[in-house]
Design a protein around this motif. Structure first.
Motif, PDB file in Angstrom:
ATOM      1  N   GLY A 210      33.422  22.630  53.732  1.00 37.30           N
ATOM      2  CA  GLY A 210      33.005  22.591  52.329  1.00 37.30           C
ATOM      3  C   GLY A 210      33.683  23.644  51.480  1.00 37.30           C
ATOM      4  O   GLY A 210      34.197  23.354  50.386  1.00 37.30           O
ATOM      5  N   LEU A 211      33.710  24.888  51.964  1.00 31.15           N
ATOM      6  CA  LEU A 211      34.348  25.965  51.201  1.00 31.15           C
ATOM      7  C   LEU A 211      35.848  25.729  51.042  1.00 31.15           C
ATOM      8  O   LEU A 211      36.422  25.984  49.973  1.00 31.15           O
ATOM      9  CB  LEU A 211      34.087  27.305  51.891  1.00 31.15           C
ATOM     10  CG  LEU A 211      32.645  27.814  51.857  1.00 31.15           C
ATOM     11  CD1 LEU A 211      32.492  29.069  52.702  1.00 31.15           C
ATOM     12  CD2 LEU A 211      32.207  28.075  50.422  1.00 31.15           C
ATOM     13  N   THR A 212      36.487  25.224  52.092  1.00 32.82           N
ATOM     14  CA  THR A 212      37.930  24.958  52.018  1.00 32.82           C
ATOM     15  C   THR A 212      38.242  23.887  50.982  1.00 32.82           C
ATOM     16  O   THR A 212      39.181  24.026  50.181  1.00 32.82           O
ATOM     17  CB  THR A 212      38.452  24.519  53.397  1.00 32.82           C
ATOM     18  OG1 THR A 212      38.195  25.555  54.341  1.00 32.82           O
ATOM     19  CG2 THR A 212      39.946  24.250  53.349  1.00 32.82           C
ATOM     20  N   ILE A 213      37.450  22.825  50.958  1.00 29.72           N
ATOM     21  CA  ILE A 213      37.694  21.735  50.002  1.00 29.72           C
ATOM     22  C   ILE A 213      37.459  22.206  48.574  1.00 29.72           C
ATOM     23  O   ILE A 213      38.221  21.866  47.662  1.00 29.72           O
ATOM     24  CB  ILE A 213      36.796  20.532  50.341  1.00 29.72           C
ATOM     25  CG1 ILE A 213      37.238  19.905  51.668  1.00 29.72           C
ATOM     26  CG2 ILE A 213      36.832  19.486  49.237  1.00 29.72           C
ATOM     27  CD1 ILE A 213      36.340  18.800  52.155  1.00 29.72           C
ATOM     28  N   ILE A 214      36.404  22.993  48.362  1.00 29.32           N
ATOM     29  CA  ILE A 214      36.135  23.491  47.009  1.00 29.32           C
ATOM     30  C   ILE A 214      37.297  24.336  46.508  1.00 29.32           C
ATOM     31  O   ILE A 214      37.740  24.199  45.353  1.00 29.32           O
ATOM     32  CB  ILE A 214      34.818  24.287  46.996  1.00 29.32           C
ATOM     33  CG1 ILE A 214      33.635  23.328  47.188  1.00 29.32           C
ATOM     34  CG2 ILE A 214      34.671  25.077  45.698  1.00 29.32           C
ATOM     35  CD1 ILE A 214      32.307  24.022  47.391  1.00 29.32           C
ATOM     36  N   VAL A 215      37.811  25.214  47.371  1.00 23.34           N
ATOM     37  CA  VAL A 215      38.949  26.047  46.964  1.00 23.34           C
ATOM     38  C   VAL A 215      40.182  25.179  46.689  1.00 23.34           C
ATOM     39  O   VAL A 215      40.940  25.450  45.744  1.00 23.34           O
ATOM     40  CB  VAL A 215      39.236  27.101  48.056  1.00 23.34           C
ATOM     41  CG1 VAL A 215      40.569  27.794  47.807  1.00 23.34           C
ATOM     42  CG2 VAL A 215      38.121  28.136  48.092  1.00 23.34           C
TER      43      VAL A 215
ATOM     44  N   THR B  88      33.902  22.151  33.457  1.00 28.78           N
ATOM     45  CA  THR B  88      32.583  22.783  33.332  1.00 28.78           C
ATOM     46  C   THR B  88      31.529  21.766  32.921  1.00 28.78           C
ATOM     47  O   THR B  88      30.429  21.710  33.501  1.00 28.78           O
ATOM     48  CB  THR B  88      32.641  23.932  32.322  1.00 28.78           C
ATOM     49  OG1 THR B  88      33.633  24.879  32.718  1.00 28.78           O
ATOM     50  CG2 THR B  88      31.292  24.627  32.212  1.00 28.78           C
ATOM     51  N   LEU B  89      31.841  20.955  31.904  1.00 25.33           N
ATOM     52  CA  LEU B  89      30.878  19.956  31.440  1.00 25.33           C
ATOM     53  C   LEU B  89      30.598  18.914  32.524  1.00 25.33           C
ATOM     54  O   LEU B  89      29.447  18.491  32.706  1.00 25.33           O
ATOM     55  CB  LEU B  89      31.414  19.273  30.174  1.00 25.33           C
ATOM     56  CG  LEU B  89      31.503  20.158  28.923  1.00 25.33           C
ATOM     57  CD1 LEU B  89      32.141  19.379  27.770  1.00 25.33           C
ATOM     58  CD2 LEU B  89      30.121  20.664  28.524  1.00 25.33           C
ATOM     59  N   THR B  90      31.634  18.510  33.240  1.00 26.60           N
ATOM     60  CA  THR B  90      31.437  17.496  34.289  1.00 26.60           C
ATOM     61  C   THR B  90      30.601  18.047  35.416  1.00 26.60           C
ATOM     62  O   THR B  90      29.672  17.377  35.907  1.00 26.60           O
ATOM     63  CB  THR B  90      32.795  17.017  34.834  1.00 26.60           C
ATOM     64  OG1 THR B  90      33.615  16.569  33.749  1.00 26.60           O
ATOM     65  CG2 THR B  90      32.613  15.885  35.825  1.00 26.60           C
ATOM     66  N   LEU B  91      30.895  19.269  35.867  1.00 28.56           N
ATOM     67  CA  LEU B  91      30.107  19.881  36.935  1.00 28.56           C
ATOM     68  C   LEU B  91      28.650  20.056  36.509  1.00 28.56           C
ATOM     69  O   LEU B  91      27.730  19.741  37.280  1.00 28.56           O
ATOM     70  CB  LEU B  91      30.700  21.241  37.315  1.00 28.56           C
ATOM     71  CG  LEU B  91      32.027  21.216  38.076  1.00 28.56           C
ATOM     72  CD1 LEU B  91      32.608  22.624  38.169  1.00 28.56           C
ATOM     73  CD2 LEU B  91      31.834  20.652  39.484  1.00 28.56           C
TER      74      LEU B  91
ATOM     75  N   HIS C 155      21.947  15.216  39.554  1.00 29.68           N
ATOM     76  CA  HIS C 155      21.487  15.362  40.940  1.00 29.68           C
ATOM     77  C   HIS C 155      20.126  16.045  41.012  1.00 29.68           C
ATOM     78  O   HIS C 155      19.287  15.689  41.855  1.00 29.68           O
ATOM     79  CB  HIS C 155      22.512  16.169  41.735  1.00 29.68           C
ATOM     80  CG  HIS C 155      22.121  16.389  43.170  1.00 29.68           C
ATOM     81  ND1 HIS C 155      22.186  15.398  44.121  1.00 29.68           N
ATOM     82  CD2 HIS C 155      21.640  17.501  43.807  1.00 29.68           C
ATOM     83  CE1 HIS C 155      21.767  15.874  45.289  1.00 29.68           C
ATOM     84  NE2 HIS C 155      21.438  17.142  45.131  1.00 29.68           N
ATOM     85  N   ARG C 156      19.878  16.981  40.099  1.00 29.14           N
ATOM     86  CA  ARG C 156      18.629  17.753  40.119  1.00 29.14           C
ATOM     87  C   ARG C 156      17.466  16.977  39.505  1.00 29.14           C
ATOM     88  O   ARG C 156      16.368  16.946  40.072  1.00 29.14           O
ATOM     89  CB  ARG C 156      18.833  19.077  39.356  1.00 29.14           C
ATOM     90  CG  ARG C 156      17.584  19.919  39.193  1.00 29.14           C
ATOM     91  CD  ARG C 156      17.085  20.447  40.533  1.00 29.14           C
ATOM     92  NE  ARG C 156      15.918  21.308  40.379  1.00 29.14           N
ATOM     93  CZ  ARG C 156      14.673  20.874  40.267  1.00 29.14           C
ATOM     94  NH1 ARG C 156      14.445  19.565  40.307  1.00 29.14           N
ATOM     95  NH2 ARG C 156      13.675  21.715  40.131  1.00 29.14           N
TER      96      ARG C 156
ATOM     97  N   VAL D 217      31.034  18.565  43.779  1.00 27.51           N
ATOM     98  CA  VAL D 217      29.589  18.327  43.853  1.00 27.51           C
ATOM     99  C   VAL D 217      29.233  17.575  45.127  1.00 27.51           C
ATOM    100  O   VAL D 217      28.201  17.836  45.759  1.00 27.51           O
ATOM    101  CB  VAL D 217      29.116  17.557  42.608  1.00 27.51           C
ATOM    102  CG1 VAL D 217      27.652  17.154  42.748  1.00 27.51           C
ATOM    103  CG2 VAL D 217      29.295  18.414  41.368  1.00 27.51           C
ATOM    104  N   ALA D 218      30.103  16.660  45.539  1.00 23.34           N
ATOM    105  CA  ALA D 218      29.828  15.897  46.759  1.00 23.34           C
ATOM    106  C   ALA D 218      29.823  16.797  47.989  1.00 23.34           C
ATOM    107  O   ALA D 218      28.986  16.626  48.892  1.00 23.34           O
ATOM    108  CB  ALA D 218      30.861  14.783  46.926  1.00 23.34           C
TER     109      ALA D 218
END
Length: 527
Positions: A125-130, A169-172, A179-180, A340-341
């Motif tokens: 997960g961390l690798t993909i986010i970076v 930023t807006l999309t995230l 999701h929340r 987000v996924a």
């Protein structure tokens, strides 16, 4: 036709298709590869798989490993050559899964602990986010790897494109809000639609926002995968097959209802392998059952694999009629969908739970995730496998020994586990230690009820233990010896002495009765 399956298939398609397209970008592939993965592999698994609610496309773990394989093979930036390369990788993955099925080695994969998978998911997960940071910031792509990727993003913050950062930023924020507070709403679909609309109405390309490569209209034309880089990709294909089977089986078991048939590892290997081979002829990513898309399927009311067939039909319609529209999708939007996924992989609460139960397993999870971060995911998978078997061997090599003293002078020791070549020396030393404690027993009775078989090394260790105990005035008896072990013991030179000396007993009760009878004869009776 089950209406709930039809609805679930459409809802799942709204999430799975844009998510799979984003995953294709993780591996450096054209987005249509993700789209095609939602068609052929999904339909193939629906016909052969045993998990009724599982959604088969691809996952973040799989595409991250696929990206490593393609990089190792030196895949060029040309979309056609990249698709040819991934078809080779997917074919090798499918063949590896079928080989696992033919060799019936599903039990090997089953033995890999959830602890290792938890650590690996965090590293993935961390690798993909970076890896998505350049797309989110609008900067040039950096080097592969977590640490180098973070360094590249930090040193190039001054080059970030403002419009891209605002869009990201807006999309995230929108995806996390959905999701929340509205988890049933297909957030990825809304994000994709919003990104395409912003491209048309806000002139994003004029502001320096990059779009994804054009998506060709129509369905893929089947072609034979080239085998030029097969040997280079083979180790990665084996690792992908391992992870695909682990994820598919885990997802299938976690979503199985009590009335559903059991998840059979052999059937899952066959279904997953067939799905991969079928997909390789239309250039799909290696397929696997994913947690996120399957949970969307379940929450939407899926009951059978009809929902997956409906999702595949939705993907076909997308490829035929919506490809030109998808070509207006900003890279930042797709990167936000991916981020987000994969945040679902960063399950810190699971690490805390593991740590409360067993600190050693927490260490293994952290080591696996850390190795995946500082090296690459393939090394992390290998490290995870070795850590799993280390834990297994560590426990097997230190079996629990329980003891009781039903009558004075008789010490009964039960081995709570298998006795075999690698742990017999440890057990031998422990028996000698316990027999030397005060008050010293006259007979040490070993209960072997939990042992299934024996070996030459184990038999030799018993003879050695008997001789050492005899020097200290302690006699070694055994009870409840399994038939397989008893058959081998009868072939040894020491067997007549054991048999004639009354040291082998069918039950612990019979041994206690024999000891009491000898003890009643006097001080020398049981000695």
């Amino acid at each position: 036709m089950n209406r709930s399956d039809v609805v679930a298939g459409v809802v799942a398609g709204a999430v799975v298709i844009p998510q799979a397209m984003g995953y294709a970008g993780v591996a450096g592939l054209p987005v249509q590869v993700g789209l095609y993965t939602c068609i052929v592999p999904m339909a193939a698994y629906a016909l052969l798989g045993g998990a009724r609610r599982l959604s088969m496309s691809t996952t973040s773990t799989i595409v991250a490993l696929a990206g490593l394989a393609l990089a190792a093979a030196g895949t060029p930036d040309d979309p056609d050559e990249a698709m040819a390369a991934v078809s080779t990788l997917t074919l090798l993955t499918g063949l590896a899964l079928l080989l696992f099925w033919l060799l019936r080695v599903g039990w090997v994969v089953d033995s890999i602990s959830d602890t290792v998978v938890s650590g690996l998911k965090i590293g993935v997960g961390l690798t993909i986010i970076v890896d998505q940071l350049p797309h989110l910031l609008g900067i040039d792509a950096g080097p592969d790897g977590f640490l180098r990727g973070v360094g590249h993003a930090v040193t190039h913050l001054g080059d970030a494109n403002r419009a891209t950062v605002v869009l990201s930023t807006l999309t995230l924020a929108g995806l996390w809000a959905v999701h929340r507070w509205a988890p049933r709403v297909p957030g990825p679909l809304l994000a994709v639609a919003g990104g395409i609309a912003a491209t048309a109405w806000a002139g994003l390309t004029d502001r320096g926002v990059e779009l994804i490569p054009p998506v060709p209209s129509g369905l893929p034309v089947p072609a034979l995968p080239p085998l030029a880089d097969a040997w280079t990709m083979l180790p990665y294909a084996l690792a992908i097959a391992l992870m695909a089977f682990m994820e598919t089986t885990a997802v299938g078991r976690s979503t199985r209802e009590p009335q559903d048939p059991p998840i059979v590892t052999g059937r899952e290997l066959l279904a997953n392998g067939t799905a991969a081979i079928a997909g390789s002829f239309v250039a799909t990513a290696p397929p696997a059952g994913g947690f996120s898309q399957t949970m969307v399927n379940v929450e939407a009311g899926a009951r059978t694999q009809l929902s997956s067939l409906v999702t595949a039909v939705v993907a076909v319609a997308t490829a035929l009629f919506l490809a030109p529209v998808l070509s207006d999708l900003p890279e930042a939007t797709l990167a936000a969908v991916v981020v987000v996924a994969v945040t679902g992989l960063l399950d810190v609460s699971e690490l805390r739970r593991i740590g409360r139960i067993d600190r050693a397993e927490l260490v293994v999870a952290l080591i696996t995730g850390g190795i995946a971060l500082v090296t690459n995911l393939l090394v992390g998978v290998v490290a995870g496998v070795f850590c799993t078997y280390y834990l297994v061997l560590r426990r097997l090599n230190h079996p629990v020994l329980t003891e009781r003293q039903p009558v004075p002078g008789l010490l009964v020791v039960r081995i709570e586990g298998a006795l075999y070549t690698m742990n017999v020396r440890t057990v031998q030393a422990e028996l000698l230690r316990r027999a030397a404690e005060d008050p010293r027993p006259r007979v040490l009775l070993l209960d072997l009820g939990a042992t299934l078989d024996t070996s030459v090394t184990v038999l030799d260790a018993f003879v050695a233990a008997e001789q050492q105990l005899a020097k200290n005035g302690v006699e070694l008896w055994v009870a409840r010896v399994p038939d397989a072990a008893l058959a081998k013991a009868r072939r040894t030179a020491a067997w007549p002495a054991w048999r004639d000396g009354g040291r082998v007993h069918p039950t612990v009760r019979a041994a206690v009765d024999a000891y009491e009878g000898l003890a009643a004869e006097g001080p020398d009776g049981a000695a």
